[in-house]
Design a protein around this motif. Sequence first.
Motif, short mmCIF file in Angstrom:
data_model
loop_
_atom_site.label_atom_id
_atom_site.label_comp_id
_atom_site.label_asym_id
_atom_site.label_seq_id
_atom_site.Cartn_x
_atom_site.Cartn_y
_atom_site.Cartn_z
N PHE A 262 0.84 -1.21 0.00
CA PHE A 262 0.00 0.00 0.00
C PHE A 262 0.87 1.25 0.00
N HIS A 263 0.57 2.17 -0.92
CA HIS A 263 1.31 3.42 -1.03
C HIS A 263 0.62 4.50 -0.19
N ASP A 264 1.38 5.25 0.60
CA ASP A 264 0.87 6.32 1.46
C ASP A 264 -0.21 5.83 2.43
N PRO A 265 0.02 4.75 3.17
CA PRO A 265 -1.01 4.21 4.06
C PRO A 265 -1.38 5.13 5.22
N TYR A 266 -0.41 5.81 5.82
CA TYR A 266 -0.71 6.63 7.00
C TYR A 266 -1.48 7.89 6.63
N GLU A 267 -1.14 8.48 5.47
CA GLU A 267 -1.90 9.64 5.02
C GLU A 267 -3.32 9.24 4.65
N THR A 268 -3.45 8.06 4.06
CA THR A 268 -4.78 7.55 3.72
C THR A 268 -5.62 7.37 4.98
N LEU A 269 -5.05 6.75 6.00
CA LEU A 269 -5.77 6.51 7.25
C LEU A 269 -6.11 7.82 7.94
N THR A 270 -5.17 8.75 7.98
CA THR A 270 -5.40 10.05 8.63
C THR A 270 -6.55 10.79 7.98
N ASN A 271 -6.59 10.76 6.65
CA ASN A 271 -7.66 11.46 5.94
C ASN A 271 -9.01 10.81 6.16
N TYR A 272 -9.02 9.48 6.28
CA TYR A 272 -10.30 8.83 6.57
C TYR A 272 -10.79 9.19 7.97
N LEU A 273 -9.89 9.11 8.95
CA LEU A 273 -10.26 9.40 10.34
C LEU A 273 -10.70 10.85 10.53
N GLY A 274 -10.18 11.74 9.71
CA GLY A 274 -10.53 13.15 9.85
C GLY A 274 -11.70 13.59 8.99
N SER A 275 -12.32 12.65 8.32
CA SER A 275 -13.41 12.99 7.40
C SER A 275 -14.77 12.96 8.08
N VAL A 276 -15.71 13.66 7.47
CA VAL A 276 -17.10 13.68 7.94
C VAL A 276 -17.96 13.13 6.80
N PRO A 277 -18.84 12.15 7.08
CA PRO A 277 -19.68 11.58 6.03
C PRO A 277 -20.45 12.64 5.26
N ASP A 278 -20.43 12.56 3.95
CA ASP A 278 -21.13 13.52 3.10
C ASP A 278 -22.36 12.84 2.51
N ASP A 279 -23.53 13.20 3.05
CA ASP A 279 -24.78 12.62 2.58
C ASP A 279 -25.57 13.64 1.78
N SER A 280 -24.87 14.45 1.00
CA SER A 280 -25.52 15.57 0.34
C SER A 280 -25.88 15.33 -1.12
N LEU A 281 -25.77 14.10 -1.58
CA LEU A 281 -26.01 13.82 -3.00
C LEU A 281 -27.48 13.56 -3.34
N GLY A 282 -28.35 13.66 -2.37
CA GLY A 282 -29.76 13.43 -2.63
C GLY A 282 -30.10 11.96 -2.77
N CYS A 283 -29.25 11.08 -2.22
CA CYS A 283 -29.48 9.64 -2.29
C CYS A 283 -30.06 9.13 -0.97
N LYS A 284 -30.46 7.86 -0.98
CA LYS A 284 -30.89 7.19 0.24
C LYS A 284 -29.67 6.45 0.79
N TYR A 285 -29.14 6.92 1.91
CA TYR A 285 -27.90 6.38 2.44
C TYR A 285 -28.16 5.28 3.47
N PHE A 286 -27.33 4.23 3.38
CA PHE A 286 -27.40 3.11 4.32
C PHE A 286 -25.98 2.72 4.71
N ASP A 287 -25.87 2.10 5.89
CA ASP A 287 -24.56 1.69 6.39
C ASP A 287 -24.09 0.36 5.83
N SER A 288 -24.99 -0.40 5.21
CA SER A 288 -24.61 -1.68 4.63
C SER A 288 -25.59 -2.08 3.53
#
Length: 304
Positions: A262-288
């Motif tokens: 995996f290339h840039d694993p720590y930056e990838t993880l940091t960006n995921y942990l610092g993100s906020v879910p974006d449910d703004s696309l007008g879709c029906k969102y589900f966790d699974s």
Amino acid sequence: MRNEKKYLIINSKYFGEDYLKTKIDEELESKRISLYDDEKIDMQKEIIDAKDSLEEIYENLMHMQYMDASVENVFKKYGEEEVVKSLKRIEEHLYKYQDVRIRIVVSEDEIEEFLEYIKDYELRPTIEPLNAKTFLKLCRICYDAAPIKVYPEGISDYFIYKNERGSAFHEDSTVLDPECYENDENFLAHYPLGAYHFEEIRFGGPCLSLTPCTIGLNIDNTIKAVRAWSGSFWSKTFNGETCGRAIKMYNELRRNGYPITFHDPYETLTNYLGSVPDDSLGCKYFDSVKDAISMIEKQSKKGE
């Protein structure tokens, strides 16, 4: 203008006249929304255009599902009744779930697993064949690990691959070529592994680069050269959702024994942990996918 006899799918007796009429009415209703009230409409032409559109839709679904653009060939190989039934089921499913989107949720256990896997900077190449069939299988593992959409049961690996990457059929000519499907040499000679856009597992990322190589194996007390390959995975962008999906995809690839770093694993993880879910696309969102199917099916039954 298309000859009526060439509507091989929608004019099939297994498609059904009533079903066809309903689909044509839907096409016409959709188109009329954009027409001026005082515009004189040639209904015969509109019906022909609607048939053209429907046949093209089902031909594309068939091409994606069966990896063959010839309706005659697919009917002959799989049976006309089974093919038409399958295409109708796929189209109905895609329509029902068109507004559904699966959120990315990476658990603490998955993060710990990821942190263990990324410690491996070098992995011994695998001698598993690398052709169109095994390549699509590898991609399917990624899609199933981090789904965005809900696909019907029995959907082909190529169907999801094309849909997720947003590629045109001509861009997938090598994958679709029967000569490359189970032939390593032909596939590697024509598929641009790691090339721009072709490395994308999903449009916009994550991405995968595969590197064919040759290794020596001790076979019957003789060192023999055999084909092998390894790979590298990365998120491509540092959008939080893409990073989360990259983590889940990578974990699943490693669980299945693929020698991929995996290339840039720590930056990838940091960006995921610092993100906020974006449910703004007008879709029906589900966790699974399971939650999505359960809710949509309940809603469908209520609407009957």
